[in-house]
Design a protein around this motif. Structure first.
Motif, PDB file in Angstrom:
ATOM      1  N   ARG A 122       2.247   3.748 -11.918  1.00 42.54           N
ATOM      2  CA  ARG A 122       1.827   2.399 -11.530  1.00 42.54           C
ATOM      3  C   ARG A 122       2.696   1.371 -12.226  1.00 42.54           C
ATOM      4  N   TYR A 123       2.960   1.604 -13.519  1.00 51.66           N
ATOM      5  CA  TYR A 123       3.858   0.696 -14.251  1.00 51.66           C
ATOM      6  C   TYR A 123       5.207   0.584 -13.555  1.00 51.66           C
ATOM      7  N   TRP A 124       5.809   1.718 -13.216  1.00 51.03           N
ATOM      8  CA  TRP A 124       7.134   1.673 -12.597  1.00 51.03           C
ATOM      9  C   TRP A 124       7.107   0.987 -11.246  1.00 51.03           C
ATOM     10  N   MET A 125       6.126   1.309 -10.414  1.00 54.77           N
ATOM     11  CA  MET A 125       6.054   0.698  -9.085  1.00 54.77           C
ATOM     12  C   MET A 125       5.838  -0.808  -9.192  1.00 54.77           C
ATOM     13  N   GLU A 126       4.968  -1.234 -10.087  1.00 56.94           N
ATOM     14  CA  GLU A 126       4.765  -2.671 -10.287  1.00 56.94           C
ATOM     15  C   GLU A 126       6.044  -3.333 -10.789  1.00 56.94           C
ATOM     16  N   SER A 127       6.686  -2.692 -11.757  1.00 52.75           N
ATOM     17  CA  SER A 127       7.874  -3.308 -12.351  1.00 52.75           C
ATOM     18  C   SER A 127       8.994  -3.444 -11.328  1.00 52.75           C
ATOM     19  N   PHE A 128       9.184  -2.426 -10.501  1.00 53.87           N
ATOM     20  CA  PHE A 128      10.213  -2.508  -9.463  1.00 53.87           C
ATOM     21  C   PHE A 128       9.946  -3.659  -8.497  1.00 53.87           C
ATOM     22  N   ARG A 129       8.673  -4.000  -8.299  1.00 54.15           N
ATOM     23  CA  ARG A 129       8.313  -4.981  -7.287  1.00 54.15           C
ATOM     24  C   ARG A 129       8.004  -6.370  -7.860  1.00 54.15           C
ATOM     25  N   LEU A 130       8.019  -6.506  -9.180  1.00 56.45           N
ATOM     26  CA  LEU A 130       7.609  -7.774  -9.792  1.00 56.45           C
ATOM     27  C   LEU A 130       8.441  -8.956  -9.303  1.00 56.45           C
ATOM     28  N   PRO A 183       0.818  -1.226   0.000  1.00 55.28           N
ATOM     29  CA  PRO A 183       0.000   0.000   0.000  1.00 55.28           C
ATOM     30  C   PRO A 183       0.845   1.265   0.000  1.00 55.28           C
ATOM     31  N   ALA A 184       1.972   1.235   0.698  1.00 58.68           N
ATOM     32  CA  ALA A 184       2.843   2.411   0.717  1.00 58.68           C
ATOM     33  C   ALA A 184       3.469   2.648  -0.658  1.00 58.68           C
ATOM     34  N   ALA A 185       3.832   1.575  -1.350  1.00 58.75           N
ATOM     35  CA  ALA A 185       4.408   1.729  -2.685  1.00 58.75           C
ATOM     36  C   ALA A 185       3.382   2.306  -3.654  1.00 58.75           C
ATOM     37  N   ARG A 186       2.144   1.832  -3.569  1.00 58.54           N
ATOM     38  CA  ARG A 186       1.100   2.379  -4.443  1.00 58.54           C
ATOM     39  C   ARG A 186       0.864   3.859  -4.159  1.00 58.54           C
ATOM     40  N   ALA A 187       0.816   4.205  -2.862  1.00 62.41           N
ATOM     41  CA  ALA A 187       0.599   5.608  -2.502  1.00 62.41           C
ATOM     42  C   ALA A 187       1.761   6.479  -2.960  1.00 62.41           C
ATOM     43  N   LEU A 188       2.985   5.960  -2.838  1.00 65.47           N
ATOM     44  CA  LEU A 188       4.151   6.709  -3.295  1.00 65.47           C
ATOM     45  C   LEU A 188       4.079   6.959  -4.800  1.00 65.47           C
ATOM     46  N   GLY A 189       3.708   5.942  -5.554  1.00 63.65           N
ATOM     47  CA  GLY A 189       3.589   6.109  -6.998  1.00 63.65           C
ATOM     48  C   GLY A 189       2.552   7.158  -7.357  1.00 63.65           C
ATOM     49  N   ARG A 190       1.433   7.126  -6.679  1.00 63.55           N
ATOM     50  CA  ARG A 190       0.374   8.095  -6.969  1.00 63.55           C
ATOM     51  C   ARG A 190       0.825   9.514  -6.632  1.00 63.55           C
ATOM     52  N   ARG A 191       1.469   9.682  -5.466  1.00 62.96           N
ATOM     53  CA  ARG A 191       1.938  11.017  -5.082  1.00 62.96           C
ATOM     54  C   ARG A 191       3.006  11.523  -6.050  1.00 62.96           C
ATOM     55  N   THR A 192       3.923  10.644  -6.432  1.00 65.00           N
ATOM     56  CA  THR A 192       4.977  11.037  -7.368  1.00 65.00           C
ATOM     57  C   THR A 192       4.377  11.459  -8.703  1.00 65.00           C
ATOM     58  N   SER A 237      -4.088  13.646 -18.845  1.00 67.50           N
ATOM     59  CA  SER A 237      -2.649  13.524 -18.595  1.00 67.50           C
ATOM     60  C   SER A 237      -2.372  13.171 -17.133  1.00 67.50           C
ATOM     61  N   ARG A 238      -3.215  13.637 -16.234  1.00 66.20           N
ATOM     62  CA  ARG A 238      -3.045  13.247 -14.827  1.00 66.20           C
ATOM     63  C   ARG A 238      -3.255  11.746 -14.666  1.00 66.20           C
ATOM     64  N   ALA A 239      -4.327  11.234 -15.278  1.00 63.33           N
ATOM     65  CA  ALA A 239      -4.556   9.790 -15.242  1.00 63.33           C
ATOM     66  C   ALA A 239      -3.413   9.057 -15.924  1.00 63.33           C
ATOM     67  N   GLY A 240      -2.870   9.644 -17.008  1.00 60.81           N
ATOM     68  CA  GLY A 240      -1.751   9.024 -17.698  1.00 60.81           C
ATOM     69  C   GLY A 240      -0.504   8.937 -16.839  1.00 60.81           C
ATOM     70  N   MET A 241      -0.201   9.991 -16.080  1.00 59.80           N
ATOM     71  CA  MET A 241       0.963   9.955 -15.204  1.00 59.80           C
ATOM     72  C   MET A 241       0.769   8.940 -14.073  1.00 59.80           C
ATOM     73  N   ARG A 242      -0.435   8.842 -13.564  1.00 59.87           N
ATOM     74  CA  ARG A 242      -0.694   7.835 -12.521  1.00 59.87           C
ATOM     75  C   ARG A 242      -0.532   6.421 -13.085  1.00 59.87           C
ATOM     76  N   SER A 243      -0.992   6.210 -14.307  1.00 63.32           N
ATOM     77  CA  SER A 243      -0.798   4.915 -14.954  1.00 63.32           C
ATOM     78  C   SER A 243       0.691   4.632 -15.151  1.00 63.32           C
ATOM     79  N   HIS A 267      -8.256   3.223 -24.533  1.00 65.06           N
ATOM     80  CA  HIS A 267      -7.699   3.432 -23.187  1.00 65.06           C
ATOM     81  C   HIS A 267      -6.523   4.408 -23.269  1.00 65.06           C
ATOM     82  N   PRO A 268      -6.770   5.654 -23.645  1.00 62.65           N
ATOM     83  CA  PRO A 268      -5.656   6.577 -23.900  1.00 62.65           C
ATOM     84  C   PRO A 268      -4.821   6.884 -22.669  1.00 62.65           C
ATOM     85  N   GLN A 269      -5.419   6.821 -21.486  1.00 63.31           N
ATOM     86  CA  GLN A 269      -4.675   7.157 -20.269  1.00 63.31           C
ATOM     87  C   GLN A 269      -3.564   6.153 -19.970  1.00 63.31           C
ATOM     88  N   ASP A 270      -3.592   4.995 -20.598  1.00 62.92           N
ATOM     89  CA  ASP A 270      -2.586   3.971 -20.310  1.00 62.92           C
ATOM     90  C   ASP A 270      -1.526   3.869 -21.397  1.00 62.92           C
TER      91      ASP A 270
END
Length: 306
Positions: A76-84, A23-32, A67-73, A278-281
């Motif tokens: 999310r990709y980076w946070m998931e990839s770091f943790r895969l 949960p902290a990683a997801r929140a960090l990604g969203r804030r970033t 674009s905000r939704a795009g940056m969050r997406s 799905h343009p935001q992704d």
């Protein structure tokens, strides 16, 4: 020294994200993502310009929200990839669901080999790891060499730990190895929505010209492999979604260059359908269309830069 420092900082950040509770990683990604979006740097402005071509009816406010939704997406990709690498094989297998998956499984069962062509949508690393975990099929891909070398080596090791074979982009050498994998009935995946080099194939994409790699079409022609475009997206669930688009056939007539042009345009059309849905992704924070490229010095060779 700067490259060593960049590599060290990148590695430290990667390790820190892996150790965070999820949960902290997801929140960090969203804030970033939100901080980067509010700062409206070059990448965010370019993302909005690209999205304006995908969603031409969107006004300035709608583009900003997209674009905000795009940056969050993207984060999310980076946070998931770091943790895969911390995910179990069972979790990876359960974290992707694709429409028309039979197009992929039937192609592999035929023994002819399959080339997957993807744009920069959602998490292509997760899709590659899923192929090994859910289908039991090793996947081969190609990676552009990044600077510093330590970052490139880390990405290669990371993807190999997920069961992928990663080849450095070395022209004919990597193409030959990819062809051998396909002739053996294997699975090759290539991110293929941007190639601004002189070897890229010019295509119409959302009404304007750009260039995309010839590799997927050339591999399908040379080996007889099935060419399947795939697009990915996120929804509100933890499970990434995808679509296996209809296969791209090899034209019966024409020269190799003409067949490659027809096939690459077909790939671009399937990409456009998935991105429009799905343009935001679509994580395209670089220049893509030819009329967006920086003017180049007279006499320079090769493709444009972004």
């Amino acid at each position: 020294m700067n490259e060593r420092l960049a590599g060290a900082l990148y590695g430290a950040g990667w390790g820190a994200v892996k150790r965070l509770p999820e949960p902290a990683a997801r929140a960090l990604g969203r804030r970033t993502a939100d901080v980067a979006w509010r700062r409206r740097g070059p990448g965010v402005r370019r993302l909005e310009a690209n999205l304006a071509r995908v969603v031409p009816e969107a006004g300035p406010e709608a583009l900003r929200e997209l674009s905000r939704a795009g940056m969050r997406s993207y984060l999310r990709y980076w946070m998931e990839s770091f943790r895969l690498s911390t995910w179990s094989r069972q979790r990876i297998a359960a974290s992707f669901a694709a429409q028309d998956i039979d197009r992929l499984t039937d192609g592999l069962a035929s023994g002819r080999g399959v080339v997957i062509a993807l744009p920069h949508t959602a998490n292509w690393d997760l899709a590659g790891a899923w192929a090994g975990a859910a289908l039991g099929v090793p996947l081969t891909t190609v990676a552009e060499r990044l600077k510093p070398d330590s970052v490139f080596d880390r990405f290669v090791a990371h993807r190999e730990s997920l069961g992928m074979e990663v080849l450095a982009h070395t022209g004919g050498t990597s193409f030959g190895r990819l062809a051998r994998r396909l002739r053996d009935g294997g699975l090759v995946a290539l991110v293929a929505d941007r190639d601004l080099s002189a070897s890229g194939v010019e295509v119409a994409f959302f009404g304007s010209a750009t260039r995309m790699p010839a590799g997927p079409a050339l591999l399908a022609q040379q080996t007889g492999a099935l060419l399947l475009p795939v697009t990915l997206w996120y929804d509100e669930t933890p499970v990434m979604k995808g679509r296996i688009h209809p296969p791209v056939p090899v034209p019966a007539g024409g020269t190799r260059a003409e067949r490659t042009a027809v096939m690459t345009q077909a790939v671009a059309d399937r990409f456009a359908a998935g991105i429009a849905a799905h343009p935001q992704d679509w994580h395209m924070l670089q220049r893509l269309w030819l009329d967006d490229l920086e003017p180049r010095p007279a006499g320079a060779n090769g493709g444009g830069t972004a």
